[in-house]
Design a protein around this motif. Structure first.
Motif, PDB file in Angstrom:
ATOM      1  N   LEU A 221      53.721  15.447 -11.095  1.00 31.01           N
ATOM      2  CA  LEU A 221      53.635  14.174 -11.794  1.00 31.01           C
ATOM      3  C   LEU A 221      52.375  14.141 -12.644  1.00 31.01           C
ATOM      4  O   LEU A 221      51.338  14.678 -12.244  1.00 31.01           O
ATOM      5  CB  LEU A 221      53.620  13.007 -10.806  1.00 31.01           C
ATOM      6  N   VAL A 222      52.460  13.521 -13.793  1.00 31.77           N
ATOM      7  CA  VAL A 222      51.285  13.279 -14.625  1.00 31.77           C
ATOM      8  C   VAL A 222      51.130  11.773 -14.764  1.00 31.77           C
ATOM      9  O   VAL A 222      52.116  11.026 -14.777  1.00 31.77           O
ATOM     10  CB  VAL A 222      51.401  13.952 -16.007  1.00 31.77           C
ATOM     11  N   HIS A 223      49.888  11.320 -14.853  1.00 35.26           N
ATOM     12  CA  HIS A 223      49.633   9.884 -14.825  1.00 35.26           C
ATOM     13  C   HIS A 223      48.489   9.542 -15.764  1.00 35.26           C
ATOM     14  O   HIS A 223      47.488  10.254 -15.821  1.00 35.26           O
ATOM     15  CB  HIS A 223      49.278   9.429 -13.401  1.00 35.26           C
ATOM     16  N   TRP A 224      48.669   8.438 -16.506  1.00 40.86           N
ATOM     17  CA  TRP A 224      47.603   7.882 -17.329  1.00 40.86           C
ATOM     18  C   TRP A 224      47.523   6.386 -17.023  1.00 40.86           C
ATOM     19  O   TRP A 224      48.445   5.635 -17.315  1.00 40.86           O
ATOM     20  CB  TRP A 224      47.895   8.101 -18.816  1.00 40.86           C
ATOM     21  N   ASP A 225      46.408   5.975 -16.424  1.00 39.05           N
ATOM     22  CA  ASP A 225      46.251   4.576 -16.028  1.00 39.05           C
ATOM     23  C   ASP A 225      46.362   3.631 -17.218  1.00 39.05           C
ATOM     24  O   ASP A 225      46.847   2.506 -17.079  1.00 39.05           O
ATOM     25  CB  ASP A 225      44.900   4.373 -15.337  1.00 39.05           C
ATOM     26  N   ALA A 226      45.879   4.066 -18.384  1.00 38.07           N
ATOM     27  CA  ALA A 226      45.899   3.195 -19.552  1.00 38.07           C
ATOM     28  C   ALA A 226      47.298   2.990 -20.101  1.00 38.07           C
ATOM     29  O   ALA A 226      47.516   2.094 -20.918  1.00 38.07           O
ATOM     30  CB  ALA A 226      45.001   3.785 -20.643  1.00 38.07           C
ATOM     31  N   LEU A 227      48.248   3.789 -19.664  1.00 37.58           N
ATOM     32  CA  LEU A 227      49.570   3.801 -20.284  1.00 37.58           C
ATOM     33  C   LEU A 227      50.652   3.171 -19.421  1.00 37.58           C
ATOM     34  O   LEU A 227      51.554   2.516 -19.942  1.00 37.58           O
ATOM     35  CB  LEU A 227      49.960   5.240 -20.615  1.00 37.58           C
ATOM     36  N   SER A 228      50.580   3.346 -18.106  1.00 36.14           N
ATOM     37  CA  SER A 228      51.666   2.865 -17.259  1.00 36.14           C
ATOM     38  C   SER A 228      51.216   2.766 -15.812  1.00 36.14           C
ATOM     39  O   SER A 228      50.281   3.456 -15.388  1.00 36.14           O
ATOM     40  CB  SER A 228      52.870   3.819 -17.349  1.00 36.14           C
ATOM     41  N   ASN A 229      51.906   1.901 -15.063  1.00 32.59           N
ATOM     42  CA  ASN A 229      51.678   1.811 -13.625  1.00 32.59           C
ATOM     43  C   ASN A 229      52.378   2.923 -12.864  1.00 32.59           C
ATOM     44  O   ASN A 229      52.123   3.122 -11.677  1.00 32.59           O
ATOM     45  CB  ASN A 229      52.170   0.456 -13.103  1.00 32.59           C
ATOM     46  N   ARG A 230      53.284   3.610 -13.530  1.00 35.07           N
ATOM     47  CA  ARG A 230      54.041   4.671 -12.886  1.00 35.07           C
ATOM     48  C   ARG A 230      53.574   6.039 -13.370  1.00 35.07           C
ATOM     49  O   ARG A 230      52.970   6.176 -14.436  1.00 35.07           O
ATOM     50  CB  ARG A 230      55.535   4.517 -13.184  1.00 35.07           C
ATOM     51  N   SER A 231      53.869   7.059 -12.585  1.00 34.87           N
ATOM     52  CA  SER A 231      53.635   8.437 -12.989  1.00 34.87           C
ATOM     53  C   SER A 231      54.889   8.967 -13.680  1.00 34.87           C
ATOM     54  O   SER A 231      55.995   8.439 -13.492  1.00 34.87           O
ATOM     55  CB  SER A 231      53.298   9.302 -11.771  1.00 34.87           C
ATOM     56  N   LEU A 294      57.420   9.883 -25.206  1.00 35.15           N
ATOM     57  CA  LEU A 294      57.761   8.781 -24.313  1.00 35.15           C
ATOM     58  C   LEU A 294      58.133   7.576 -25.168  1.00 35.15           C
ATOM     59  O   LEU A 294      57.519   7.322 -26.207  1.00 35.15           O
ATOM     60  CB  LEU A 294      56.579   8.412 -23.409  1.00 35.15           C
ATOM     61  N   TYR A 295      59.122   6.814 -24.678  1.00 37.52           N
ATOM     62  CA  TYR A 295      59.562   5.634 -25.415  1.00 37.52           C
ATOM     63  C   TYR A 295      59.431   4.389 -24.541  1.00 37.52           C
ATOM     64  O   TYR A 295      59.126   4.455 -23.353  1.00 37.52           O
ATOM     65  CB  TYR A 295      61.013   5.817 -25.875  1.00 37.52           C
ATOM     66  N   LYS A 296      59.706   3.223 -25.153  1.00 39.17           N
ATOM     67  CA  LYS A 296      59.516   1.952 -24.459  1.00 39.17           C
ATOM     68  C   LYS A 296      60.298   1.869 -23.154  1.00 39.17           C
ATOM     69  O   LYS A 296      59.840   1.276 -22.183  1.00 39.17           O
ATOM     70  CB  LYS A 296      59.934   0.790 -25.372  1.00 39.17           C
ATOM     71  N   LEU A 297      61.499   2.457 -23.124  1.00 37.60           N
ATOM     72  CA  LEU A 297      62.333   2.333 -21.932  1.00 37.60           C
ATOM     73  C   LEU A 297      61.732   3.036 -20.727  1.00 37.60           C
ATOM     74  O   LEU A 297      62.158   2.800 -19.593  1.00 37.60           O
ATOM     75  CB  LEU A 297      63.737   2.882 -22.216  1.00 37.60           C
ATOM     76  N   ALA A 298      60.756   3.913 -20.962  1.00 37.84           N
ATOM     77  CA  ALA A 298      60.051   4.533 -19.837  1.00 37.84           C
ATOM     78  C   ALA A 298      58.978   3.611 -19.277  1.00 37.84           C
ATOM     79  O   ALA A 298      58.223   3.995 -18.386  1.00 37.84           O
ATOM     80  CB  ALA A 298      59.425   5.858 -20.278  1.00 37.84           C
ATOM     81  N   ASN A 299      58.938   2.365 -19.808  1.00 40.64           N
ATOM     82  CA  ASN A 299      57.998   1.328 -19.351  1.00 40.64           C
ATOM     83  C   ASN A 299      56.543   1.704 -19.594  1.00 40.64           C
ATOM     84  O   ASN A 299      55.693   1.598 -18.702  1.00 40.64           O
ATOM     85  CB  ASN A 299      58.221   0.997 -17.879  1.00 40.64           C
ATOM     86  N   ILE A 300      56.248   2.139 -20.797  1.00 42.82           N
ATOM     87  CA  ILE A 300      54.855   2.351 -21.176  1.00 42.82           C
ATOM     88  C   ILE A 300      54.296   1.035 -21.695  1.00 42.82           C
ATOM     89  O   ILE A 300      55.008   0.210 -22.262  1.00 42.82           O
ATOM     90  CB  ILE A 300      54.726   3.471 -22.235  1.00 42.82           C
ATOM     91  N   ASN A 301      52.997   0.831 -21.475  1.00 43.52           N
ATOM     92  CA  ASN A 301      52.354  -0.425 -21.827  1.00 43.52           C
ATOM     93  C   ASN A 301      51.672  -0.334 -23.179  1.00 43.52           C
ATOM     94  O   ASN A 301      51.193   0.726 -23.580  1.00 43.52           O
ATOM     95  CB  ASN A 301      51.311  -0.800 -20.766  1.00 43.52           C
TER      96      ASN A 301
END
Length: 819
Positions: A221-231, A294-301
Motif C-alpha cells: 500500500l502507498v499512502h499520502w496523508d495530504a491526499l486521502s484518508n485511505r491507502s 488517480l481520479y475523484k472516484l478513488a476518493n482523493i481530497n
C-alpha cells in the motif's frame, strides 16, 4: 597568520569546488521539435542527475571528466551521449517515440501481462528489502497555477493583487526545498533540511518534505496523508490481482535488457486503485518506471485528478533506486480551475552507509535556522532543475514585494489595512489586531461568544480578550482576562489566565489562573454559551448547569524525556451551588415567565424539580497531575520548537488527583485513572480508526463533592462535538461518579470504501463512519451506544441508538462539527 590563512581557505573552498565543475545544458525535444518537459538526465554509473523543467530545458553540473549522459522520459526511447567534459557544454537532444513490439502469441485467454506481473509480485519482497539503508540528496519543487476563474470574480483589483494574466491564469504558489534524506530499514528516517524557499499563497495540496513524497510501490500500500484518508493498492501488491486487470502493450530494449510496458486497469473505479502504466524489466522483474493516475472516484481530497510518474535507475551493481518522482494534479473549487505539480529529484545516493549508532534518534526532521535564509545566489548555484521564465519572474516579483514589505512605511500601511475593523468577519470569527511584525496579537471574540442567556444568570456578557506575544526563539506569552457580568443577578465575575512557554524544545511552560467565574458542573465540558443560549431561546431548555468558584491555581508542564510529558496543577478554590433566577427569593428576585408553559428545570441536574442545592459551599485544596507516554515518539525540530509527528502507536496517560484536608480545605480524596488512546490508526484501504479507553477509581473518597467527581463527556443537543472520547447520547451530568468506572470509544472512518460502490452517490465523495461507546459505573453498569454517519470534509451527520442493558433509551440524529 596561519590561522587567518586557514580561515580564508575555508571561505574559498566552496567557491573553488564549484569553480571546478562544468555545466551541461540544453533542450530536450521530440522528433517533431516539441519540447519534452520533466525528462530525466543522469550520468551513467553515477548517482548524479536532474530533470528538465516545464520548457524541456535542463542543467547538470559535473566535475570535468568523461561521462555517458542518459536521457530518458516515459514513452520516449532512451538516448545517450558520450562526452569528455572540460568546460560548459550545450547538448540539445531529440528523443524518438518508443516503439513497442508485441511478439507474444495469445495462445490462452489470459493476457501475457499476467505472467509478468506474477513474477514481479514474487520479487517484490526481495527488492523491498534489498538494501538495509541509504542516504541521498533530495530536491523538491512545487508550483501551483490558477488556470481560470469566473469572470464575475476576476475584477481588475483581484487580477492585480494576485498578479494574474487577463484571462485569470498565473502562478499563485511556488516552493523549493533541498534536503539530505536518510533511511534505515525497517522504518527509520531522518531528514535534514538544507534550504527552503516559498513564495505565494498556500497550495491546496502540499508535499514540502522528502518524507511527504517518499513513495515505494514495492510496498503493498502507498499512502499520502495530504491526499486521502485511505491507502492505495500498488499494481504489484501481493493481492494486486484482486484489484487490477493487466494488458501487455509491448516491449522495448534498453541497455541490452527487455522492458515490458503493461497497462494497469482498475477492476472497480471506486476502489483506491490506479490506472495507467507500469514498466517491468524482463528477467529481473523489477520496476523500471511508472505512469499512474488517480481520479475523484478513488476518493482523493482537494483535487479532481492526480498523475504520478516515477523513474528508477541503477545506483550500484544491481541496486536500483528512484531517480525522480512527480505529482501533477488538477482541480476545481467554486468555478476556479487550478493545477500544479510537485517533483522530487534524488541524487548522490550512498547505499548501506555506516550510520552512527545514535544517528536515528526519533528526530525525523531537522530544520535549522539558516535553511530559510538562503539567497538567490545559493539557489542559482545549487538548484538542479532550472526555473522557467515565468517561475523566475514570479520569484522576482515576490522577492521585490518582500523587500518592499520590510520598509517601515509599508509595514505601517499594511498594519493599518490588516487591522481595519470589518463587521461581518468580526461576527463570524472575531477581531484580531497585529503589531507591525506580527510578534504581538490582540483578539476579541465574536459577539456570538460575548452575549449569552441562561436560566441562572439571565442575559449576560462574557468579554474574553486575548493577548499573545511571540519571540523568534519560539517562546510565547499568552494572557487571557475574562470579565463576565450577569444582568439577572447583577453580579460581576472576573479572572485572568496566563501562560509562558519558556522552553519550546521541551514543550515546557508554566501557567496560572486567578479570580472568580461561573463554571460548568461537568469539568470535561458540555456545550458552549452560544449553543446553550440558542437552546434556551428556542426550546426553553437550559443545557448548561453552573456553579461559582473563587480560585487561584498554578501549574507547569514539560517533557522529562522524549515521549514522556508531565503536567501538574495546584488549586485552591471556594465553590458554591447556584439556583435558577426564577427560584430566587427577596425583593431583587427576577421571575422567568416560561414561553411554553413549562418552568425550566432547576440548576441541580440530579434533582431537576427541586431547589435544593447540589452541594454545600466548600473549599478545596487539590493537586492534579498527569504523565503522558508516547511510544517511539517522532518529532520535527524547528528553530521555534519541537513539533510532534502523528503517532503510529497507542498513547498512554496516567492521571492522579488528590484533595488535601488542610488549610481549611473540606475535601479528602484520591483519584487514579489510566487512559489509552490513538487517533487515526490506519487500516489500509479501509480508512482509519480512532479509539479511547479509560479506567479509574477513587482510592479514597472520605470527603468530596460533585465538582470533584469523575465527569464524562456526554452529548445531548443536536449539535455535537466529535472529539475523541465523547458520548453521543449520554446525559452530561447524571452519571458522574465518585467510585470506579470503565469507558470506551471506538470510531472508524471508511473513507468512502462502501459508498463509492453505489452509482450516483459515489460522485458526492462522501465518507461513511461507524462507531460506538460504552460506560460501566456504579449506577449505570451497562450503558452502550452505536451510531453511523456521513461525512463531507469538516461536516457530518450521525444517526444512532443508546441502550441501558437491552433496553433502548434513545435514538436520533446528531450534527457533528469538527472545525
Amino acid at each position: 597568520m596561519l590561522k587567518r590563512l586557514l580561515f580564508v581557505c575555508l571561505l574559498l573552498f566552496p567557491v573553488l569546488a564549484f569553480a571546478q565543475q562544468a555545466e551541461v545544458t540544453g533542450t530536450i525535444t521530440d522528433s517533431t521539435g516539441k519540447r519534452l518537459p520533466f525528462s530525466a538526465v543522469f550520468a551513467e554509473h553515477t548517482t548524479l542527475g536532474t530533470l528538465a523543467n516545464e520548457r524541456g530545458f535542463y542543467r547538470l553540473r559535473l566535475a570535468p571528466g568523461t561521462y555517458t549522459l542518459i536521457y530518458r522520459l516515459i514513452g520516449q526511447k532512451q538516448s545517450s551521449v558520450k562526452l569528455n567534459l572540460k568546460q560548459d557544454t550545450v547538448i540539445d537532444i531529440k528523443l524518438a517515440p518508443e516503439i513497442y513490439h508485441l511478439k507474444e502469441a495469445l495462445v490462452t485467454d489470459e493476457d501475457p501481462a499476467y505472467a509478468i506481473i506474477r513474477k514481479a509480485i514474487a520479487k517484490r519482497q526481495f527488492y523491498r528489502k534489498q538494501v538495509d539503508g541509504y542516504s541521498c540528496n533530495v530536491y523538491l519543487k512545487g508550483v501551483q497555477k490558477l488556470v481560470s476563474g469566473p469572470k464575475r470574480y476576476l475584477k481588475d483589483n483581484v487580477i492585480k493583487a494576485l498578479s494574474l494574466n487577463k484571462n485569470g491564469s498565473s502562478i499563485v504558489y511556488e516552493s523549493e526545498a533541498s534536503s539530505q534524506f536518510n533511511f534505515s530499514r525497517p522504518n527509520k528516517v531522518k531528514e535534514v533540511l538544507l534550504a527552503s524557499r516559498t513564495a505565494g499563497d498556500h497550495a491546496s495540496l502540499s508535499f514540502n518534505r522528502a518524507l511527504d513524497i517518499k513513495t515505494d510501490f514495492y510496498d503493498n500500500l502507498v499512502h499520502w496523508d495530504a491526499l486521502s484518508n485511505r491507502s492505495f493498492v500498488s499494481p504489484i501488491a501481493s493481492n494486486a490481482l484482486a484489484f487490477y486487470r493487466y494488458k501487455l502493450v509491448g516491449s522495448f530494449t534498453e541497455n541490452g535488457r527487455l522492458v515490458r510496458k503493461i497497462e494497469v486497469i482498475a477492476k472497480r473505479k471506486s476502489d483506491p486503485t490506479f490506472n495507467g502504466y507500469i514498466y517491468i524489466v524482463d528477467g529481473i522483474w523489477r520496476i523500471h518506471s511508472l505512469d499512474l493516475k488517480l481520479y475523484k472516484l478513488a476518493n482523493i481530497n482537494f483535487v479532481d485528478s492526480l498523475r504520478l510518474t516515477q523513474q528508477y535507475f541503477p545506483v550500484i551493481g544491481d541496486v536500483w533506486q528512484p531517480s525522480s518522482v512527480r505529482f501533477y494534479y488538477r482541480g476545481k473549487v467554486l468555478g476556479f480551475v487550478f493545477s500544479g505539480y510537485y517533483e522530487g529529484v534524488y541524487t548522490d545516493y550512498r547505499i548501506n552507509p555506516n550510520f552512527a549508532p545514535d544517528f536515528f534518534n526519533k528526530q525525523v526532521m531537522e530544520i535549522p535556522k539558516e535553511a530559510s535564509k538562503r539567497d538567490s545566489v545559493y539557489w542559482n548555484n545549487n538548484r538542479p532543475v532550472p526555473l522557467t521564465q515565468q517561475e523566475e519572474i514570479y520569484y522576482y516579483n515576490k522577492d521585490s514585494l518582500g523587500r518592499k514589505r520590510q520598509s517601515i512605511q509599508y509595514l505601517d500601511s499594511a498594519k493599518k489595512v490588516n487591522n481595519t475593523f470589518l463587521f461581518v468577519p468580526w461576527v463570524l470569527n472575531g477581531y484580531t489586531i497585529k503589531n507591525r511584525n506580527a510578534t504581538q496579537t490582540y483578539n476579541i471574540q465574536s459577539p456570538k461568544d460575548i452575549v449569552f442567556y441562561n436560566s441562572v444568570e439571565g442575559w449576560g456578557v462574557n468579554v474574553a480578550p486575548r493577548y499573545k506575544r511571540f519571540a523568534t526563539n519560539g517562546k510565547t506569552l499568552d494572557i487571557r482576562p475574562i470579565v463576565r457580568y450577569a444582568f439577572g443577578l447583577k453580579l460581576l465575575n472576573a479572572n485572568v489566565y496566563a501562560s509562558y512557554r519558556y522552553n519550546p524544545m521541551k514543550q515546557a511552560s508554566i501557567y496560572g489562573k486567578v479570580g472568580t467565574d461561573f463554571l460548568d458542573l461537568n469539568n470535561s465540558g458540555t456545550v458552549s454559551l452560544f449553543l446553550n443560549t440558542l437552546s434556551n431561546l428556542f426550546t426553553e431548555h437550559n443545557l448548561l448547569k453552573l456553579y461559582q468558584s473563587k480560585f487561584i491555581q498554578g501549574g507547569t508542564q514539560g517533557e522529562v524525556e522524549n515521549g514522556i510529558l508531565l503536567n501538574g496543577l495546584l488549586e485552591y478554590a471556594d465553590r458554591r451551588s447556584l439556583n435558577n433566577l426564577s427560584t430566587k427569593s427577596g425583593k431583587d428576585s427576577t421571575q422567568v415567565t416560561p414561553r411554553y408553559g413549562f418552568p425550566p428545570q432547576s440548576n441541580n441536574p440530579l434533582d431537576p424539580g427541586s431547589d435544593v442545592p447540589l452541594f454545600p459551599r466548600y473549599r478545596a485544596l487539590s493537586f492534579s497531575g498527569s504523565a503522558t507516554f508516547t511510544f517511539n515518539q517522532q518529532y520535527t525540530m524547528r528553530p521555534d520548537g519541537k513539533y510532534i509527528e502523528p503517532s503510529l502507536y497507542p498513547r498512554v496517560r496516567v492521571n492522579y488527583r488528590k484533595g488535601f484536608p488542610i488549610l481549611g480545605s473540606d475535601v479528602n480524596y484520591d483519584f487514579l485513572s489510566v487512559d489509552v488512546f490513538q487517533d487515526r490508526f490506519r487500516m489500509g484501504i479501509l480508512g482509519y480508526s480512532s479509539y479511547y479507553f479509560s479506567a479509574g477509581s477513587f482510592l479514597n473518597y472520605k470527603s468530596l463533592y460533585y465538582p470533584d467527581y469523575k465527569q464524562f463527556r456526554g452529548g445531548l443537543p443536536f449539535v455535537f462535538d466529535s472529539s475523541l472520547g465523547s458520548f453521543h447520547y449520554l446525559n452530561y451530568y447524571l452519571y458522574s461518579t465518585n467510585r470506579n468506572y470503565l469507558e470506551g470509544h471506538f470510531e472508524h472512518d471508511f473513507g468512502g470504501y462502501l459508498l463509492n460502490r453505489l452509482p450516483f452517490i459515489r460522485k458526492l465523495r462522501l465518507e461513511e463512519i461507524v462507531g460506538g461507546s460504552f460506560l460501566t459505573q456504579r449506577i449505570l453498569p451497562n450503558y452502550h451506544e452505536f451510531y453511523f454517519g456521513i461525512k463531507k470534509l469538516l461536516v457530518r451527520f450521525d444517526y444512532g441508538f443508546a441502550f441501558n442493558g437491552n433496553q433502548k433509551i434513545y435514538q436520533g440524529f446528531r450534527y457533528v462539527y469538527s472545525f
